[in-house]
Design a protein around this motif. Structure first.
Motif, PDB file in Angstrom:
ATOM      1  N   HIS A 202       0.832  -1.211   0.000  1.00 36.63           N
ATOM      2  CA  HIS A 202       0.000   0.000   0.000  1.00 36.63           C
ATOM      3  C   HIS A 202       0.860   1.252   0.000  1.00 36.63           C
ATOM      4  O   HIS A 202       1.770   1.404   0.822  1.00 36.63           O
ATOM      5  N   GLU A 203       0.578   2.153  -0.944  1.00 35.79           N
ATOM      6  CA  GLU A 203       1.118   3.507  -0.926  1.00 35.79           C
ATOM      7  C   GLU A 203      -0.045   4.442  -1.213  1.00 35.79           C
ATOM      8  O   GLU A 203      -0.778   4.253  -2.191  1.00 35.79           O
ATOM      9  N   THR A 204      -0.225   5.433  -0.374  1.00 31.46           N
ATOM     10  CA  THR A 204      -1.446   6.241  -0.393  1.00 31.46           C
ATOM     11  C   THR A 204      -1.698   6.911  -1.737  1.00 31.46           C
ATOM     12  O   THR A 204      -2.809   6.858  -2.270  1.00 31.46           O
ATOM     13  N   TRP A 211      -4.087   4.091   4.485  1.00 28.77           N
ATOM     14  CA  TRP A 211      -4.059   2.762   5.077  1.00 28.77           C
ATOM     15  C   TRP A 211      -5.293   2.498   5.933  1.00 28.77           C
ATOM     16  O   TRP A 211      -5.774   1.372   6.040  1.00 28.77           O
ATOM     17  N   THR A 242       1.686  -2.640   4.596  1.00 35.57           N
ATOM     18  CA  THR A 242       2.088  -1.237   4.565  1.00 35.57           C
ATOM     19  C   THR A 242       3.429  -1.097   3.864  1.00 35.57           C
ATOM     20  O   THR A 242       4.218  -2.045   3.758  1.00 35.57           O
ATOM     21  N   LEU A 243       3.687   0.116   3.396  1.00 34.54           N
ATOM     22  CA  LEU A 243       4.974   0.397   2.758  1.00 34.54           C
ATOM     23  C   LEU A 243       6.108   0.140   3.740  1.00 34.54           C
ATOM     24  O   LEU A 243       7.135  -0.454   3.378  1.00 34.54           O
ATOM     25  N   GLU A 247       9.209  -2.471   3.191  1.00 34.97           N
ATOM     26  CA  GLU A 247      10.611  -2.063   3.199  1.00 34.97           C
ATOM     27  C   GLU A 247      11.424  -2.916   4.171  1.00 34.97           C
ATOM     28  O   GLU A 247      12.580  -3.289   3.882  1.00 34.97           O
ATOM     29  N   ARG A 258      13.281   0.419  -2.853  1.00 36.27           N
ATOM     30  CA  ARG A 258      13.139   1.555  -3.765  1.00 36.27           C
ATOM     31  C   ARG A 258      13.746   1.227  -5.133  1.00 36.27           C
ATOM     32  O   ARG A 258      13.186   1.585  -6.172  1.00 36.27           O
ATOM     33  N   LYS A 261      11.543  -1.364  -6.921  1.00 35.71           N
ATOM     34  CA  LYS A 261      10.286  -0.738  -7.326  1.00 35.71           C
ATOM     35  C   LYS A 261      10.500   0.062  -8.613  1.00 35.71           C
ATOM     36  O   LYS A 261       9.682  -0.004  -9.540  1.00 35.71           O
TER      37      LYS A 261
END
Length: 532
Positions: A202-204, A211, A242-243, A247, A258, A261
């Motif tokens: 998830h990334e807003t 979230w 979550t992000l 990570e 990163r 991605k």
């Protein structure tokens, strides 16, 4: 004067007066007191958030059927106003933990997980793979699953599609999300690839919501249509993470999140075996029960087998938890406001049909389980009261502008179907213009019930105003307890939008036209295959 005052605020009063003068006979017949009462009732605590298979559903169905009967509309499903939708209610035990490598992730704050399989327990003890965006799109020469076998494995994928970060309209439609960016597609494709579990990062910005929305949806009971294989063809675990959790997982695997991605957004990306083991025990309680779609009709005088449909989903999220307290998620804007719009236009058309019948049949509907994946609409689209090829158009309201009038109407998607031309003409007559979706990256065209109809080839159009005139709505109230009815709503936007929708319906009900899909798509192919 009353309507003119309602329209003042977002526009000057001079502009508002012009809009009021441009209201058609339909708009002039709309009773905002009726509309307000419908929203207030459906979004009251008494209806408990209108969750499917709850006491709130019973109250909702009784209310809708009674309204249609009182109007004198006929049942849409033969002799019945309701269509049974066979559901399984799947409630996951929230006392679960997800192990990825040596990391223990916490349910709710790090991840959520559910399933649509009819299984009391699904256990993960398997390998972990990063499959980029989880997309297999031959027309874009793109396959994130090329060269790797994910059968029986857990897959992590990115939200949205590669066009989101590129901004290049020639690349996956740029920031405008394609269906490949929808979470529903990612689960579907992973199942086709044989994966046992999928976790979407998830990334807003890329998701289009925070979230908290994922958390609320992922920790409440879910519903699914049941096939004769007990849904075993679906992916076993449907998850989000979550992000921050992602990570940590990638770092523990010695992979720079990163960097991979960024690589995943470029042609030629290859999936990565993260060389981590995943462990999870997803335990479920399962209840089989039928929910209800509701619809009524005004039969056409000349072509009664040709239907023009107007719809809004009646369901909400029911009861939920916020700050460790149980709350009612009343869903006033999403979507009691839309259901009230359907009811009010039904009243208006019923009154008008006495003077001059419409040539085609008008349908007014409200379906179940939209919030869990367009389930009621999917069942309707696959089992319509008349053949899908005879449904002229499917117009869908999912959240109305309950605030002041605007000088525009929002359009989701561009160059999709000729229904866009109908809306543009009416909006122009109202003194308004068509404004493109300001958040095309959210993929809203794929996120409401009209999409289920579109997949069957029925030309469909979404009318939605979730937070467009209230910037705090998405952040503070969407899918939360704050989505309540407020007596302070001006309803200026409701008045002009119901007038617009009503005019489009009236035109289609009499002109004999069959709107077509514009762009080449699976929608267009499905319509062509039906003989239209």
């Amino acid at each position: 004067m009353f309507r003119t005052l309602l329209l003042c605020g977002a526009l000057t009063c001079t502009g508002a007066a012009a809009l009021a003068e441009n209201l058609s006979a339909i708009g002039q017949s709309i009773n905002l007191d009726n509309y307000r009462q419908d929203v207030k009732t459906l979004a009251s605590d008494e209806f408990e958030g209108r969750a499917p298979l709850s006491a709130g559903e019973t109250k909702t169905i009784e209310y809708l059927v009674s309204q249609f009967k009182d109007m004198g509309l006929q049942p849409a499903f033969g002799t019945s106003y309701v269509q049974e939708v066979p559901l399984a209610k799947i409630t996951a035990d929230q006392n679960m933990a997800l192990q990825m490598g040596d990391l223990s992730l916490v349910n709710g704050s790090d991840f959520v997980a559910r399933t649509e399989r009819i299984s009391e327990e699904i256990t993960l003890d398997n390998d972990l793979v990063f499959a980029g965006y989880g997309i297999n799109a031959p027309e874009y020469n793109w396959n994130d699953y090329a060269g790797i076998d994910v059968k029986g494995k857990t897959v992590i994928v990115l939200v949205n599609d590669p066009g989101f970060t590129s901004g290049d309209k020639a690349f996956f439609n740029g920031r405008a999300m394609t269906y490949y960016g929808r979470w529903t597609y990612k689960y579907e494709e992973a199942a086709r690839q044989g994966a046992k579990a999928v976790f979407i990062v998830h990334e807003t910005m890329a998701a289009g919501y925070g979230w908290g929305v994922v958390q609320a949806g992922g920790t409440t009971p879910k519903y699914t249509l049941v096939d004769n294989q007990q849904n075993q063809s679906k992916v076993g675990v449907m998850g989000w993470m979550t992000l921050r959790a992602a990570e940590k997982v990638f770092s523990a695997a010695g992979v720079d999140y990163r960097a991979v991605k960024k690589a995943a957004g470029q042609p030629g990306f290859k999936a990565i075996d993260l060389k981590q083991q995943v462990k999870l025990a997803l335990r479920n309680s399962i209840e089989h029960k039928a929910s209800q779609n509701v619809a009524a009709i005004l039969p056409g005088s000349q072509n009664p087998d040709e239907w023009v449909a107007l719809h809004a989903h009646w369901d909400g999220l029911g009861m939920g938890m916020e700050n460790a307290k149980q709350v009612v998620l009343n869903g006033a804007v999403d979507n009691a406001s839309g259901v009230a719009g359907v009811l009010e236009l039904a009243r208006v058309f019923k009154a008008q049909v006495k003077a001059k019948p419409f040539k085609r049949t008008l349908m007014f509907g409200a379906f179940t389980a939209e919030e869990t994946g367009l389930i009621g609409a999917e069942h309707f689209a696959k089992n319509p009261p008349v053949p899908a090829k005879d449904i002229v158009a499917f117009l869908n309201i999912d959240g109305m502008n309950v605030n002041n009038a605007t000088d525009y109407t929002l359009q989701y998607g561009e160059g999709v179907s000729e229904l866009e031309d109908y809306v543009a003409r009416v909006a122009k007559n109202q003194g308004r213009f068509v404004k493109p979706d300001p958040r095309p990256q959210n993929g809203l065209f794929f996120r409401s019930d009209h999409f289920a109809a579109a997949r069957q080839g029925i030309p469909s159009y979404l009318f939605m105003s979730l937070g467009d005139t209230d910037p705090q709505f998405i952040a503070s109230r969407y899918h939360k307890s704050g989505d309540d009815y407020f007596a302070s709503w001006s309803l200026g936007g409701v008045l002009q939008d119901l007038d617009l929708i009503g005019q489009v319906m009236a035109e289609l009900a009499n002109n004999g036209d069959w709107p077509h899909w514009k762009a080449d798509s699976s929608f267009k192919e499905a319509r062509k295959a039906s003989g239209r």
